[in-house]
Design an enzyme around this catalytic site. Structure first.
Site, PDB file in Angstrom:
ATOM      1  N   LYS A  54       0.844  -1.204   0.000  1.00 30.38           N
ATOM      2  CA  LYS A  54       0.000   0.000   0.000  1.00 30.38           C
ATOM      3  C   LYS A  54       0.877   1.250   0.000  1.00 30.38           C
ATOM      4  O   LYS A  54       0.618   2.207  -0.738  1.00 30.38           O
ATOM      5  CB  LYS A  54      -0.932  -0.006   1.229  1.00 30.38           C
ATOM      6  N   GLN A  98      -4.439  -1.050   9.644  1.00 29.27           N
ATOM      7  CA  GLN A  98      -4.349  -2.400   9.091  1.00 29.27           C
ATOM      8  C   GLN A  98      -4.900  -3.409  10.097  1.00 29.27           C
ATOM      9  O   GLN A  98      -4.556  -3.386  11.278  1.00 29.27           O
ATOM     10  CB  GLN A  98      -2.889  -2.726   8.738  1.00 29.27           C
ATOM     11  N   ASP A 121     -11.208   3.032   4.313  1.00 31.96           N
ATOM     12  CA  ASP A 121     -11.562   1.612   4.352  1.00 31.96           C
ATOM     13  C   ASP A 121     -13.072   1.407   4.428  1.00 31.96           C
ATOM     14  O   ASP A 121     -13.558   0.286   4.312  1.00 31.96           O
ATOM     15  CB  ASP A 121     -10.956   0.980   5.612  1.00 31.96           C
TER      16      ASP A 121
HETATM   17  N1  GUN Z   1      -6.583  -6.535   6.366  1.00 30.43           N
HETATM   18  C1  GUN Z   1      -6.858  -7.283   5.278  1.00 30.43           C
HETATM   19  N2  GUN Z   1      -7.516  -6.560   4.355  1.00 30.43           N
HETATM   20  C2  GUN Z   1      -7.671  -5.321   4.873  1.00 30.43           C
HETATM   21  C3  GUN Z   1      -8.278  -4.123   4.385  1.00 30.43           C
HETATM   22  O1  GUN Z   1      -8.831  -4.042   3.277  1.00 30.43           O
HETATM   23  N3  GUN Z   1      -8.224  -3.068   5.241  1.00 30.43           N
HETATM   24  C4  GUN Z   1      -7.646  -3.135   6.450  1.00 30.43           C
HETATM   25  N4  GUN Z   1      -7.650  -2.048   7.209  1.00 30.43           N
HETATM   26  N5  GUN Z   1      -7.083  -4.222   6.934  1.00 30.43           N
HETATM   27  C5  GUN Z   1      -7.095  -5.317   6.137  1.00 30.43           C
END
Ligand code: GUN
Length: 290
Positions: A54, A98, A121
């Protein structure tokens, strides 16, 4: 039988990212580059890989990126305070915590601290409600990526039978809501569903998001279906497998996503798209009152 065409998430994501980069350059030229903060707590190895990807993608798009790391021993207050500091920073347009958080931390309470306008998100109660109510708001990145992948291949949802395997807040539930918003007929199946194979076999569009390697058998796929595999499972030999048994499913489907290179890259592309939108909104004075 020639087998399904590949829904190439990597290539589609590259297109989306190039579009985002161009618009981000426009903002950066006015001193308003999109700003993304990613918060990573603890040392889950998969989370470290996702966060690195990311961070790299956001840099490449011309964003200002902060990746903030806290140890697994961080307190609930530490994490919440970090989120609140980002809420108060006008250079930050997107905040992503995350998941999963280390044991002992309450993810729901952390997410509740995120300013909904920076919740890229789409996980805050505000944005979950907005999706359910059909109001504008931030939508979760993976479901958004699935829809974008379909749209960019001319694969319509309206009137189609969509079966979503999995009912998580990150994928299954919001994807079902997005498909419903697009006038699909939606079924959510899960671990307690009876005769999963028969339910899957109804699907014109089958989305597997359960985190169970190769659960979906080829025989469950309706001939001519579109199969989206959200699963990324690490096998004991170190290789990756999706939730779909790819080769036999490919024999029956019309379109199928590979793992890796399918839905995964789209998730990151949509994170950038959500952050860009938030930055554009912040740069438009009239939008601030909406
Ligand atoms: N962990 C796995 N996929 C995601 C996601 O799309 N967002 C977040 N914040 N954590 C994750």
């Amino acid at each position: 039988m020639t087998g399904a065409r590949i829904l190439d998430g990597k290539a589609t994501a590259a297109t989306v990212r190039a579009e985002v980069r161009e618009r981000a350059q426009g903002l950066a030229g006015r001193g308003r580059a999109p700003g993304l903060t990613v918060i990573l707590v603890g040392d889950d190895p998969a989370s470290h890989v996702y966060v690195r990807n990311k961070d790299k993608a956001a840099h490449e798009a011309g964003f200002t990126v902060r990746t903030l790391r806290l140890p697994a021993t961080a307190s609930q207050r530490d994490v919440e305070a970090l989120v609140e500091a980002q809420n108060g920073d006008p250079a930050v347009h997107g905040i992503l915590v995350q998941l999963p958080l280390p044991k002992g931390l309450d993810a729901e309470r952390v997410i509740a601290r995120i300013d909904p306008s920076k919740d890229v998100d789409g996980l805050t109660a505000h944005n979950v409600a907005a999706l359910t109510l059909g109001r504008p708001g931030m939508r979760p990145c993976t479901p958004l990526g699935c829809i974008e992948l379909l749209d960019r291949h001319g694969l319509a949802l309206e009137g189609r039978e969509v079966v979503v395997l999995g009912r998580s807040m990150l994928v299954g539930k919001p994807l079902a809501a997005l498909a419903l918003e697009r006038n699909a007929t939606v079924t959510i199946a899960h671990s307690r569903t009876r005769d999963l194979g028969a339910v899957c076999a109804r699907a014109d569009i089958l989305v597997a998001a359960v985190g169970s390697p190769r659960l979906v058998q080829g025989a469950w796929v309706k001939p001519g279906a579109v199969v989206l595999d959200v699963g990324i499972n690490r096998l004991p030999d170190g290789t990756l497998a999706g939730d779909v048994d790819f080769e036999p499913a490919r024999e029956r489907a019309a379109w199928i996503t590979p793992v890796p290179g399918g839905v995964g890259p789209m998730t990151i592309a949509m994170l950038l798209a959500n952050t860009l939108r938030s930055a554009e909104r912040a740069a438009t004075p009239s939008a601030a009152v909406l």
